[in-house]
Design a protein around this motif. Structure first.
Motif, PDB file in Angstrom:
ATOM      1  N   LEU A   1      -1.878   7.385   8.015  1.00  0.00           N
ATOM      2  CA  LEU A   1      -2.052   6.346   7.002  1.00  0.00           C
ATOM      3  C   LEU A   1      -3.438   6.462   6.392  1.00  0.00           C
ATOM      4  CD1 LEU A   1      -0.606   3.580   6.077  1.00  0.00           C
ATOM      5  CD2 LEU A   1      -2.081   2.500   7.777  1.00  0.00           C
ATOM      6  N   ARG A   2      -3.525   6.278   5.066  1.00  0.00           N
ATOM      7  CA  ARG A   2      -4.825   6.087   4.424  1.00  0.00           C
ATOM      8  C   ARG A   2      -4.981   4.606   4.110  1.00  0.00           C
ATOM      9  NH1 ARG A   2      -7.263   9.426  -0.642  1.00  0.00           N
ATOM     10  NH2 ARG A   2      -7.770  10.804   1.108  1.00  0.00           N
ATOM     11  N   VAL A   3      -6.124   4.063   4.485  1.00  0.00           N
ATOM     12  CA  VAL A   3      -6.448   2.684   4.147  1.00  0.00           C
ATOM     13  C   VAL A   3      -7.409   2.687   2.967  1.00  0.00           C
ATOM     14  CG1 VAL A   3      -7.541   0.546   4.922  1.00  0.00           C
ATOM     15  CG2 VAL A   3      -6.072   1.839   6.485  1.00  0.00           C
ATOM     16  N   ILE A   4      -7.066   1.950   1.927  1.00  0.00           N
ATOM     17  CA  ILE A   4      -7.923   1.789   0.754  1.00  0.00           C
ATOM     18  C   ILE A   4      -8.525   0.391   0.804  1.00  0.00           C
ATOM     19  CG2 ILE A   4      -7.984   1.630  -1.761  1.00  0.00           C
ATOM     20  CD1 ILE A   4      -5.685   3.655  -1.833  1.00  0.00           C
ATOM     21  N   VAL A   5      -9.847   0.327   0.797  1.00  0.00           N
ATOM     22  CA  VAL A   5     -10.560  -0.946   0.821  1.00  0.00           C
ATOM     23  C   VAL A   5     -11.210  -1.148  -0.555  1.00  0.00           C
ATOM     24  CG1 VAL A   5     -12.375  -2.304   1.906  1.00  0.00           C
ATOM     25  CG2 VAL A   5     -10.993  -0.748   3.292  1.00  0.00           C
ATOM     26  N   LEU A   6     -10.764  -2.172  -1.255  1.00  0.00           N
ATOM     27  CA  LEU A   6     -11.306  -2.488  -2.578  1.00  0.00           C
ATOM     28  C   LEU A   6     -12.562  -3.335  -2.397  1.00  0.00           C
ATOM     29  CD1 LEU A   6      -7.936  -3.342  -4.369  1.00  0.00           C
ATOM     30  CD2 LEU A   6      -9.225  -1.187  -4.479  1.00  0.00           C
TER      31      LEU A   6
ATOM     32  N   GLN B   1      -5.973   9.435  -4.605  1.00  0.00           N
ATOM     33  CA  GLN B   1      -5.881  10.843  -4.988  1.00  0.00           C
ATOM     34  C   GLN B   1      -6.057  11.746  -3.775  1.00  0.00           C
ATOM     35  OE1 GLN B   1      -8.562  11.817  -8.172  1.00  0.00           O
ATOM     36  NE2 GLN B   1      -7.339  10.759  -9.719  1.00  0.00           N
ATOM     37  N   GLY B   2      -5.206  12.781  -3.706  1.00  0.00           N
ATOM     38  CA  GLY B   2      -5.296  13.749  -2.627  1.00  0.00           C
ATOM     39  C   GLY B   2      -4.589  13.344  -1.353  1.00  0.00           C
ATOM     40  N   TRP B   3      -3.892  12.209  -1.380  1.00  0.00           N
ATOM     41  CA  TRP B   3      -3.200  11.729  -0.176  1.00  0.00           C
ATOM     42  C   TRP B   3      -1.721  11.584  -0.484  1.00  0.00           C
ATOM     43  CZ3 TRP B   3      -4.516  11.420   4.743  1.00  0.00           C
ATOM     44  CH2 TRP B   3      -3.714  10.674   5.625  1.00  0.00           C
ATOM     45  N   ASP B   4      -0.869  12.211   0.317  1.00  0.00           N
ATOM     46  CA  ASP B   4       0.572  12.201   0.055  1.00  0.00           C
ATOM     47  C   ASP B   4       1.354  11.245   0.955  1.00  0.00           C
ATOM     48  OD1 ASP B   4       0.384  14.118  -1.957  1.00  0.00           O
ATOM     49  OD2 ASP B   4       0.465  15.770  -0.518  1.00  0.00           O
ATOM     50  N   GLY B   5       0.683  10.631   1.922  1.00  0.00           N
ATOM     51  CA  GLY B   5       1.382   9.782   2.876  1.00  0.00           C
ATOM     52  C   GLY B   5       1.305   8.315   2.526  1.00  0.00           C
ATOM     53  N   PRO B   6       1.662   7.455   3.476  1.00  0.00           N
ATOM     54  CA  PRO B   6       1.629   6.006   3.237  1.00  0.00           C
ATOM     55  C   PRO B   6       0.211   5.488   3.041  1.00  0.00           C
ATOM     56  CG  PRO B   6       2.164   6.483   5.529  1.00  0.00           C
ATOM     57  CD  PRO B   6       2.195   7.790   4.813  1.00  0.00           C
ATOM     58  N   LEU B   7       0.125   4.378   2.319  1.00  0.00           N
ATOM     59  CA  LEU B   7      -1.157   3.759   1.983  1.00  0.00           C
ATOM     60  C   LEU B   7      -1.159   2.297   2.410  1.00  0.00           C
ATOM     61  CD1 LEU B   7      -1.233   5.079  -1.677  1.00  0.00           C
ATOM     62  CD2 LEU B   7      -2.844   5.823   0.077  1.00  0.00           C
ATOM     63  N   LEU B   8      -2.294   1.838   2.854  1.00  0.00           N
ATOM     64  CA  LEU B   8      -2.496   0.416   3.117  1.00  0.00           C
ATOM     65  C   LEU B   8      -3.675  -0.017   2.260  1.00  0.00           C
ATOM     66  CD1 LEU B   8      -1.491  -1.915   5.107  1.00  0.00           C
ATOM     67  CD2 LEU B   8      -3.610  -1.443   6.353  1.00  0.00           C
ATOM     68  N   ILE B   9      -3.480  -1.071   1.482  1.00  0.00           N
ATOM     69  CA  ILE B   9      -4.514  -1.529   0.552  1.00  0.00           C
ATOM     70  C   ILE B   9      -4.959  -2.924   0.938  1.00  0.00           C
ATOM     71  CG2 ILE B   9      -5.063  -1.987  -1.867  1.00  0.00           C
ATOM     72  CD1 ILE B   9      -2.616  -0.153  -2.544  1.00  0.00           C
ATOM     73  N   THR B  10      -6.273  -3.117   1.036  1.00  0.00           N
ATOM     74  CA  THR B  10      -6.820  -4.435   1.305  1.00  0.00           C
ATOM     75  C   THR B  10      -8.155  -4.564   0.592  1.00  0.00           C
ATOM     76  OG1 THR B  10      -7.223  -6.086   3.039  1.00  0.00           O
ATOM     77  CG2 THR B  10      -8.006  -3.835   3.463  1.00  0.00           C
TER      78      THR B  10
ATOM     79  N   TYR C   1      -1.409  -4.878   1.356  1.00  0.00           N
ATOM     80  CA  TYR C   1      -0.237  -4.247   0.769  1.00  0.00           C
ATOM     81  C   TYR C   1      -0.060  -2.865   1.383  1.00  0.00           C
ATOM     82  CZ  TYR C   1      -1.551  -7.803  -2.630  1.00  0.00           C
ATOM     83  OH  TYR C   1      -1.911  -8.988  -3.212  1.00  0.00           O
ATOM     84  N   ALA C   2       1.164  -2.494   1.644  1.00  0.00           N
ATOM     85  CA  ALA C   2       1.459  -1.160   2.168  1.00  0.00           C
ATOM     86  C   ALA C   2       2.406  -0.454   1.216  1.00  0.00           C
ATOM     87  CB  ALA C   2       2.081  -1.251   3.558  1.00  0.00           C
ATOM     88  N   LEU C   3       2.159   0.826   0.989  1.00  0.00           N
ATOM     89  CA  LEU C   3       2.989   1.647   0.118  1.00  0.00           C
ATOM     90  C   LEU C   3       3.482   2.848   0.905  1.00  0.00           C
ATOM     91  CD1 LEU C   3       0.681   1.754  -3.055  1.00  0.00           C
ATOM     92  CD2 LEU C   3       2.405   0.036  -2.474  1.00  0.00           C
ATOM     93  N   ALA C   4       4.763   3.166   0.750  1.00  0.00           N
ATOM     94  CA  ALA C   4       5.331   4.282   1.500  1.00  0.00           C
ATOM     95  C   ALA C   4       4.742   5.613   1.076  1.00  0.00           C
ATOM     96  CB  ALA C   4       6.852   4.299   1.336  1.00  0.00           C
ATOM     97  N   GLY C   5       4.208   5.690  -0.131  1.00  0.00           N
ATOM     98  CA  GLY C   5       3.612   6.919  -0.628  1.00  0.00           C
ATOM     99  C   GLY C   5       3.124   6.739  -2.040  1.00  0.00           C
ATOM    100  N   PRO C   6       2.515   7.773  -2.621  1.00  0.00           N
ATOM    101  CA  PRO C   6       1.955   7.661  -3.972  1.00  0.00           C
ATOM    102  C   PRO C   6       2.971   7.247  -5.031  1.00  0.00           C
ATOM    103  CG  PRO C   6       1.168   9.650  -2.879  1.00  0.00           C
ATOM    104  CD  PRO C   6       2.245   9.081  -2.008  1.00  0.00           C
ATOM    105  N   ASP C   7       4.252   7.613  -4.863  1.00  0.00           N
ATOM    106  CA  ASP C   7       5.255   7.245  -5.870  1.00  0.00           C
ATOM    107  C   ASP C   7       5.358   5.723  -6.017  1.00  0.00           C
ATOM    108  OD1 ASP C   7       5.749   9.880  -6.303  1.00  0.00           O
ATOM    109  OD2 ASP C   7       7.616   9.951  -5.165  1.00  0.00           O
TER     110      ASP C   7
END
Length: 298
Positions: free
Chosen positions: A23-28, A117-126, A188-194
């Protein structure tokens, strides 16, 4: 590795725990320097750097994320002028993997897309002010994506009663549905970039509560009327949004009302500090097993 990327090394108490897809976690953490009243109150350029319970605000989010066994990558979206302060935070961060600082864009959507960018797997955004983020909440979001025929997008919510038990502020805004009233947990969690197409709903920033224009873009006029009449449940509403956006979107209702707390003024800052102190007390009473201690902290 450029000067906006740091490798995080050190003990990982969760190593060996079986996880799911990395998982990649994106912190805004973005915000124009000098424009945030809370940051100004603490003499800082950005809210993410203000002190909270002895550490910069964003450090609380990053530590929980960095120690989670499913997290292999973190990206912090923030203005470049805050990079130096965040490098100090990253140097203290436990765990393993890569933390990348990504320059924030003009709006949330573009910032998320840049950080993904550069990550193809699931994402977690907070967000950086989600100081009470817990390991259990991350688990719940991963589970929503991982069940058979699971969601492509998961949205964390908490019921009004549980939120009020953690934060009695009677000015809080809630989303009213037929079954209950809910607050967003900014998770928020996203299954992938799509699935990033769903982020277009949030272009312009802000939350849905009290913003009819943003709700209508997501739901459409008929669905907005149904919401105003409180004629649909939260689950039904997500089904309607899923059909409109062409993505499977699922609500994740968290039992911990503190997950809806954003540190955005002096009152929520004081409340978060008290709740973090209580959490630290629980951790102190927990087993010396590092995994159990991490779970108590999260």
């Amino acid at each position: 590795m450029d000067n906006s990327t740091r490798s995080v090394s050190g003990p990982n108490p969760t190593a060996g725990i079986r996880g799911t897809a990395p998982l990649r976690v994106i912190v805004l953490a973005g915000g124009k320097a000098g424009a945030d009243p809370l940051a100004q109150a603490f003499g800082m350029s950005h809210r993410c750097l203000i002190p909270l319970a002895g550490r910069p605000l964003v450090a609380h989010v990053l530590q929980i994320a960095a120690l989670h066994p499913a997290v292999e990558s973190l990206a912090v979206s923030v203005e470049r002028e805050a990079f130096d302060g965040l490098f100090d935070v990253l140097s203290q961060l436990p765990g393993r993997g890569i933390v990348k600082l990504v320059e924030a864009r003009e709006n949330i959507v573009d910032s998320v897309q840049a950080a993904a960018q550069g990550w193809d797997g699931p994402l977690l955004i907070t967000t950086a002010d989600h100081a009470l983020l817990s390991a259990g909440s991350i688990d719940a979001m991963i589970e929503a994506l991982g069940v058979a025929g699971g969601a492509e997008v998961a949205v964390a919510m908490a019921r009004r009663a549980t939120v009020r038990s953690a934060n009695p502020d009677d000015t809080l805004l809630f989303h009213e549905f037929a079954d209950d009233a809910y607050a967003s947990c900014n998770l928020y969690a996203l299954a992938g970039p799509d699935a990033l197409a769903a982020a277009q709903v949030f272009r312009g920033g802000g939350q849905f509560a009290g913003n009819a224009g943003r709700v209508m873009r997501a739901f459409g006029f008929v669905n907005l009327v149904l919401l105003r009449l409180r004629a649909v449940t939260l689950a039904d509403a997500m089904v309607r949004v899923s059909a409109r956006l062409g993505l499977r979107i699922a609500p994740v209702v968290l039992d911990d009302g503190s997950q809806a707390l954003d540190v955005d003024d002096v009152n929520t800052h004081a409340l978060a500090e008290r709740l973090l102190e209580a959490r630290a007390g629980l951790a102190g009473a927990a087993s010396k097993n590092p995994v159990e201690t991490w779970r108590a902290l999260g």
